[in-house]
Design an enzyme around this catalytic site. Structure first.
Site, PDB file in Angstrom:
ATOM      1  N   SER A  68       0.808  -1.213   0.000  1.00  0.00           N
ATOM      2  CA  SER A  68       0.000   0.000   0.000  1.00  0.00           C
ATOM      3  C   SER A  68       0.845   1.269   0.000  1.00  0.00           C
ATOM      4  CB  SER A  68      -0.961  -0.001   1.188  1.00  0.00           C
ATOM      5  OG  SER A  68      -0.270  -0.251   2.396  1.00  0.00           O
TER       6      SER A  68
ATOM      7  N   HIS B 227       1.623   4.675   4.365  1.00  0.00           N
ATOM      8  CA  HIS B 227       0.836   5.298   3.302  1.00  0.00           C
ATOM      9  C   HIS B 227       1.322   6.720   3.040  1.00  0.00           C
ATOM     10  CE1 HIS B 227      -2.826   2.475   4.175  1.00  0.00           C
ATOM     11  NE2 HIS B 227      -1.767   1.841   3.720  1.00  0.00           N
TER      12      HIS B 227
END
Length: 301
Positions: free
Chosen positions: A224, A281
């Site tokens: 991610s 992230h």
């Protein structure tokens, strides 16, 4: 990539690019540089106006492209909705092979993640984490770990700086991350080349993992952080170099930012999202935006 056509500089290539992406035809559109030519006297020079060059991963797709341009000139939709199912199926299989040839590193990263997850199921999470976690650790009982300092990784086990990106916590986690990599990562590889895609993947993976480790986490993993990086890179590239064919809507970037902020609030646990590597992230996104802005603009081939 094979250069197949030169289009006028004033030609609006966006409808063509959208149709080619929809038909899964690997392509690239670059701005050709103006080339000076010698005048008859040999003393003066004049420049021919540059245009747009269309490149295809599979030159056998050229007849389909020409047909699209002919339909566009007649004011008709670029995609032929009346094409037979058999022809469409054959074209789809050919375009899939072309995409695999055009973006091998994207496929390789996805395959490596799938193999890692298979090992996680076969050998157990703990065994795989011992090899791929950002720092080595020892199990203390069944619930606790004793991690080594980051200096151990930096002293020789350098692969650990990136390897947590390969690990995933379940099939849905893997599929979701591979989807974003496929949509945006392959654009980078197809348009800017494998070396730049590899640079984005490696640097963003390391940055995301170090950002997450800085919070005290050791047992984390997933693509991610890299996904946020390729999204950020494509967002910048689509605006700085739109003629190259990058595709990303501003609304999608807004959605990803909202998702990023939402995951940092208690609401994420309340709706069942569970533990999320928010710092990874954010680290990945900032790295992708920075690389998209700082890396030199690739000139036309």
């Amino acid at each position: 990539m094979f250069k197949v056509l030169t289009l006028p500089e004033s030609f609006d290539s966006r409808p063509l690019r959208e149709a080619l992406w929809a038909e899964k035809i690997g392509h690239q559109i670059t701005l050709s540089q103006a080339r000076p030519t010698e005048a008859a006297s040999g003393d003066d020079a004049e420049s021919h106006e540059g245009g747009q060059e269309l490149w295809l991963a599979d030159p056998e797709q050229l007849p389909r492209v020409i047909a699209m341009l002919e339909r566009q000139s007649r004011g008709e939709p670029l995609r032929d909705a009346s094409a037979g199912a058999a022809t469409r199926g054959t074209a789809s299989s050919q375009s899939l092979i072309a995409l695999m040839r055009q973006t091998p590193l994207t496929w390789l990263v996805g395959l490596a993640c799938c193999v890692t997850v298979l090992f996680q199921y076969a050998l157990g999470q703990a065994a795989v984490f011992e090899w791929l976690a950002i720092v080595p650790f020892e199990l203390v009982g069944s619930q606790h770990i004793a991690p080594e300092p980051l200096s151990v990784t930096l002293a020789g086990e350098w692969w650990r700086l990136w390897s947590p990106s390969l690990m995933h916590f379940g099939v849905l986690h893997l599929v979701f991350n591979l989807l974003w990599l496929w949509v945006f990562g392959r654009q980078i590889e197809a348009i800017d080349g494998g070396w730049r895609f590899a640079l984005v993947v490696v640097l963003s993976g390391v940055a995301a993992n170090l950002a997450q480790y800085a919070t005290g986490s050791v047992l984390f993993g997933g693509l991610s952080g890299i996904d946020f990086a390729v999204i950020g890179y494509v967002f910048i590239a689509a605006r700085r170099r739109p003629a190259l064919g990058y595709q990303m809507q501003r609304s999608l970037m807004i959605f990803m930012l909202i998702y990023l902020v939402l995951c940092m609030t208690p609401l994420s646990s309340a709706i069942g999202l569970g533990a999320i590597a928010n710092e990874a992230h954010l680290g990945g996104l900032l790295t992708g935006l920075l690389l998209g802005w700082l890396l030199p603009r690739r000139s036309a081939a």
